[in-house]
Design a protein around this motif. Structure first.
Motif, PDB file in Angstrom:
ATOM      1  N   VAL A   1     -13.679  -7.374  77.818  1.00  0.00           N
ATOM      2  CA  VAL A   1     -14.794  -8.476  77.275  1.00  0.00           C
ATOM      3  C   VAL A   1     -13.606  -9.735  77.017  1.00  0.00           C
ATOM      4  N   TRP A   2     -14.378 -10.878  77.738  1.00  0.00           N
ATOM      5  CA  TRP A   2     -13.743 -12.057  77.436  1.00  0.00           C
ATOM      6  C   TRP A   2     -14.627 -13.030  76.635  1.00  0.00           C
ATOM      7  N   ALA A   3     -14.011 -13.798  75.844  1.00  0.00           N
ATOM      8  CA  ALA A   3     -14.602 -14.849  75.018  1.00  0.00           C
ATOM      9  C   ALA A   3     -13.809 -16.262  75.456  1.00  0.00           C
ATOM     10  N   VAL A   4     -14.832 -17.148  75.187  1.00  0.00           N
ATOM     11  CA  VAL A   4     -14.282 -18.626  75.533  1.00  0.00           C
ATOM     12  C   VAL A   4     -13.341 -19.238  74.609  1.00  0.00           C
ATOM     13  N   SER A   5     -13.338 -18.650  73.372  1.00  0.00           N
ATOM     14  CA  SER A   5     -12.203 -19.180  72.576  1.00  0.00           C
ATOM     15  C   SER A   5     -11.995 -18.325  71.380  1.00  0.00           C
ATOM     16  N   HIS A   6     -10.985 -18.573  70.688  1.00  0.00           N
ATOM     17  CA  HIS A   6     -10.827 -17.553  69.594  1.00  0.00           C
ATOM     18  C   HIS A   6     -11.824 -17.242  68.320  1.00  0.00           C
ATOM     19  N   SER A   7     -12.219 -18.766  68.174  1.00  0.00           N
ATOM     20  CA  SER A   7     -13.490 -18.461  67.217  1.00  0.00           C
ATOM     21  C   SER A   7     -14.672 -17.943  67.768  1.00  0.00           C
ATOM     22  N   THR A   8     -14.995 -17.809  69.189  1.00  0.00           N
ATOM     23  CA  THR A   8     -16.118 -17.296  69.747  1.00  0.00           C
ATOM     24  C   THR A   8     -15.766 -15.649  69.818  1.00  0.00           C
ATOM     25  N   ALA A   9     -14.617 -15.078  69.673  1.00  0.00           N
ATOM     26  CA  ALA A   9     -14.211 -13.892  69.603  1.00  0.00           C
ATOM     27  C   ALA A   9     -14.443 -13.450  68.365  1.00  0.00           C
TER      28      ALA A   9
ATOM     29  N   SER B   1      -8.443 -24.818  87.836  1.00  0.00           N
ATOM     30  CA  SER B   1      -7.545 -24.272  88.484  1.00  0.00           C
ATOM     31  C   SER B   1      -6.448 -23.354  87.715  1.00  0.00           C
ATOM     32  N   GLU B   2      -6.181 -23.796  86.776  1.00  0.00           N
ATOM     33  CA  GLU B   2      -5.224 -23.184  85.742  1.00  0.00           C
ATOM     34  C   GLU B   2      -5.610 -22.122  84.999  1.00  0.00           C
ATOM     35  N   VAL B   3      -7.094 -22.258  84.604  1.00  0.00           N
ATOM     36  CA  VAL B   3      -7.876 -21.115  83.936  1.00  0.00           C
ATOM     37  C   VAL B   3      -8.002 -20.028  84.858  1.00  0.00           C
ATOM     38  N   LEU B   4      -8.521 -20.530  86.062  1.00  0.00           N
ATOM     39  CA  LEU B   4      -9.154 -19.302  87.039  1.00  0.00           C
ATOM     40  C   LEU B   4      -7.742 -18.747  87.709  1.00  0.00           C
ATOM     41  N   THR B   5      -6.786 -19.203  87.568  1.00  0.00           N
ATOM     42  CA  THR B   5      -5.672 -18.477  87.999  1.00  0.00           C
ATOM     43  C   THR B   5      -5.247 -17.608  86.973  1.00  0.00           C
ATOM     44  N   MET B   6      -5.425 -17.661  85.628  1.00  0.00           N
ATOM     45  CA  MET B   6      -5.277 -16.612  84.809  1.00  0.00           C
ATOM     46  C   MET B   6      -6.263 -15.483  84.886  1.00  0.00           C
ATOM     47  N   ALA B   7      -7.566 -15.917  85.233  1.00  0.00           N
ATOM     48  CA  ALA B   7      -8.641 -15.134  85.339  1.00  0.00           C
ATOM     49  C   ALA B   7      -8.489 -14.227  86.484  1.00  0.00           C
ATOM     50  N   LEU B   8      -8.168 -14.737  87.732  1.00  0.00           N
ATOM     51  CA  LEU B   8      -7.800 -13.993  88.840  1.00  0.00           C
ATOM     52  C   LEU B   8      -6.567 -12.788  88.628  1.00  0.00           C
ATOM     53  N   GLU B   9      -5.784 -13.054  87.862  1.00  0.00           N
ATOM     54  CA  GLU B   9      -4.674 -12.041  87.416  1.00  0.00           C
ATOM     55  C   GLU B   9      -5.374 -11.009  86.782  1.00  0.00           C
ATOM     56  N   ARG B  10      -6.242 -11.192  85.904  1.00  0.00           N
ATOM     57  CA  ARG B  10      -6.825 -10.207  85.138  1.00  0.00           C
ATOM     58  C   ARG B  10      -7.643  -9.406  85.908  1.00  0.00           C
ATOM     59  N   TYR B  11      -8.512 -10.129  86.861  1.00  0.00           N
ATOM     60  CA  TYR B  11      -9.478  -9.413  87.840  1.00  0.00           C
ATOM     61  C   TYR B  11      -8.689  -8.190  88.638  1.00  0.00           C
ATOM     62  N   GLU B  12      -7.285  -8.877  89.139  1.00  0.00           N
ATOM     63  CA  GLU B  12      -6.567  -8.151  89.969  1.00  0.00           C
ATOM     64  C   GLU B  12      -6.213  -6.772  89.493  1.00  0.00           C
ATOM     65  N   ALA B  13      -5.578  -7.132  88.129  1.00  0.00           N
ATOM     66  CA  ALA B  13      -5.046  -5.949  87.423  1.00  0.00           C
ATOM     67  C   ALA B  13      -6.164  -5.169  87.012  1.00  0.00           C
ATOM     68  N   LEU B  14      -7.266  -5.505  86.663  1.00  0.00           N
ATOM     69  CA  LEU B  14      -8.417  -4.515  86.306  1.00  0.00           C
ATOM     70  C   LEU B  14      -8.784  -3.774  87.630  1.00  0.00           C
ATOM     71  N   ALA B  15      -8.716  -4.424  88.688  1.00  0.00           N
ATOM     72  CA  ALA B  15      -9.285  -3.583  90.067  1.00  0.00           C
ATOM     73  C   ALA B  15      -8.197  -2.706  90.236  1.00  0.00           C
TER      74      ALA B  15
ATOM     75  N   MET C   1     -10.569 -16.131  77.277  1.00  0.00           N
ATOM     76  CA  MET C   1     -10.234 -16.729  78.668  1.00  0.00           C
ATOM     77  C   MET C   1     -10.960 -18.208  78.327  1.00  0.00           C
ATOM     78  N   PRO C   2     -10.304 -19.332  78.232  1.00  0.00           N
ATOM     79  CA  PRO C   2     -11.135 -20.639  77.913  1.00  0.00           C
ATOM     80  C   PRO C   2     -11.639 -21.277  78.957  1.00  0.00           C
ATOM     81  N   ASN C   3     -12.654 -22.155  78.594  1.00  0.00           N
ATOM     82  CA  ASN C   3     -13.183 -22.888  79.546  1.00  0.00           C
ATOM     83  C   ASN C   3     -12.167 -23.949  80.329  1.00  0.00           C
ATOM     84  N   GLY C   4     -12.557 -24.403  81.322  1.00  0.00           N
ATOM     85  CA  GLY C   4     -11.576 -25.490  81.949  1.00  0.00           C
ATOM     86  C   GLY C   4     -12.295 -26.642  82.294  1.00  0.00           C
TER      87      GLY C   4
END
Length: 387
Positions: A153-161, A364-378, A176-179
């Motif tokens: 589960v991802w949230a777009v900010s700490h307060s959203t979490a 680009s910076e945000v989605l580089t982090m997201a892609l790392e999470r995707y790959e680890a989960l896969a 996982m913040p918004n870019g």
């Protein structure tokens, strides 16, 4: 890697969630991933240039909010055939509703991991629609139930979490913040904006978002009504569309500010919107509903400082009088802060520059982090729907 993005809104609707999904879909391919978007059918012109595969299903208008569409994916045979052929490695839901249930179905069918991003204060939406605490709590429990079925589960900010936790979710949440797209201003668009919206010489106050009173827009109107009574010169422009546009027009008339406040509609030209951000002295965003608004980041890219409500989720990235303004949630304090900002244009401009240096994070910076999470989960073998 092929990532399935499941959403209830996309083009041409430009609400926050739809824009986030679009940013994921357009920018992940630049990092080497393929994206497939599942969404309700909407007509928005030529799709030939899209950098992602859009698999949409038959939909109908939602009563009272006709800019939104809804449908039942499993009943659309053409959609079902196409999504079945998609070679997805990850299912990523950006809504717990139709999109969430479809992503869950696909994760189970394909034996792939499921991610759910939590974007919104759904209880507030339910209560506005039903006026029933009991029903709203029951619907919120159903939302929590969906996220409990996700592998991550991802949230777009700490307060959203924290909001999701307050609903009763007990699992881990990855922030996982918004870019934002880091872009330059087109000088020609400044002149176009000046002429199109008849801005004039007065300082410009800008609001961008849905014309929905849950965004606390009435607070803005009451505050600028006080400004007008104090003799402060300004123009307020509200850009967007939504269910309460007519009510907002009525409030403008009732408060006798029609000469200095106006709705300018939904702006599809992003470069023109950038010009408005840049031209504005202050971006006024008093919403206590929004979590991580894209518009705040877009204003910062254009060096325009924002004023937000102290303690709101949206204000998480604001340091008062350093990269923006914070104030209490009442019209007198908002009026005072706006007056302060307009009375000290040089200082306000400096705060805008610091906003541009501290707030925007590129997609680009945000989605580089997201892609790392995707790959680890896969790569994990312990995900819930792995076959």
């Amino acid at each position: 890697m092929e990532i399935g993005l499941f959403t209830d809104t996309l083009l041409p609707v430009v609400d926050g969630v739809g824009r986030v999904v679009l940013a994921y879909a357009e920018n992940l391919p630049k990092l080497g991933a393929k994206t497939v978007v599942s969404a309700p059918l909407n007509h928005f012109g030529n799709r030939g240039g899209l950098p992602f595969d859009l698999i949409d299903y038959t939909s109908i208008n939602i009563p009272k909010i006709k800019q939104y569409k809804a449908g039942t994916p499993v009943l659309d045979l053409h959609y079902s055939r196409r999504i079945k052929r998609a070679n997805l490695d990850i299912a990523h839901a950006h809504s717990p509703f139709v999109a969430g249930q479809e992503s869950l179905r696909i994760a189970k069918a394909k034996g792939i991991p499921l991610i759910g991003t939590f974007h919104s204060k759904y209880y507030d939406d339910f209560y506005k629609a039903t006026h029933s605490e009991t029903l709203s709590q029951a619907l919120t429990s159903a939302v929590v139930s969906f996220y409990e079925k996700c592998d991550e589960v991802w949230a777009v900010s700490h307060s959203t979490a924290k909001v999701l936790k307050s609903y009763g979710f007990t699992g881990d949440i990855q922030v996982m913040p918004n870019g934002v797209e880091i872009r330059s201003l087109d000088p020609k668009k400044i002149d176009e904006a000046e002429k199109k919206f008849n801005i004039g010489e007065k300082p410009l106050l800008l609001f961008v978002g849905q014309m929905d009173l849950k965004k606390n827009i009435l607070l803005v109107l009451k505050s600028v009504a006080l400004l007008k009574k104090q003799g402060v010169q300004f123009t307020l422009m509200l850009a967007g569309q939504g269910p309460d546009a007519k009510k907002i027009e009525e409030h403008i008339a009732e408060l006798d500010i029609a000469d200095c406040a106006k709705l300018i509609g939904h702006i599809t030209d992003s470069a023109l919107l950038d010009a408005l951000y840049s031209r504005a002295s202050l971006f006024v965003f008093p919403s206590v509903y929004d979590n991580a608004p894209m518009v705040l980041r877009e204003a910062a890219v254009m060096k325009t400082p924002s004023v937000l409500m102290k303690g709101s989720d949206a204000s998480e990235i604001i340091k008062d009088r350093e990269n923006g303004f914070l104030c209490e949630n009442n019209e007198e304090r908002l009026c005072a802060v706006i007056k302060e900002a307009l009375s000290n244009p040089d200082k306000t401009a400096e705060i805008g520059i610091r906003a541009s240096q501290s707030i925007p994070v590129s997609w680009s910076e945000v989605l580089t982090m997201a892609l790392e999470r995707y790959e680890a989960l896969a790569k994990r073998t312990d995900t819930k729907y792995r076959k």
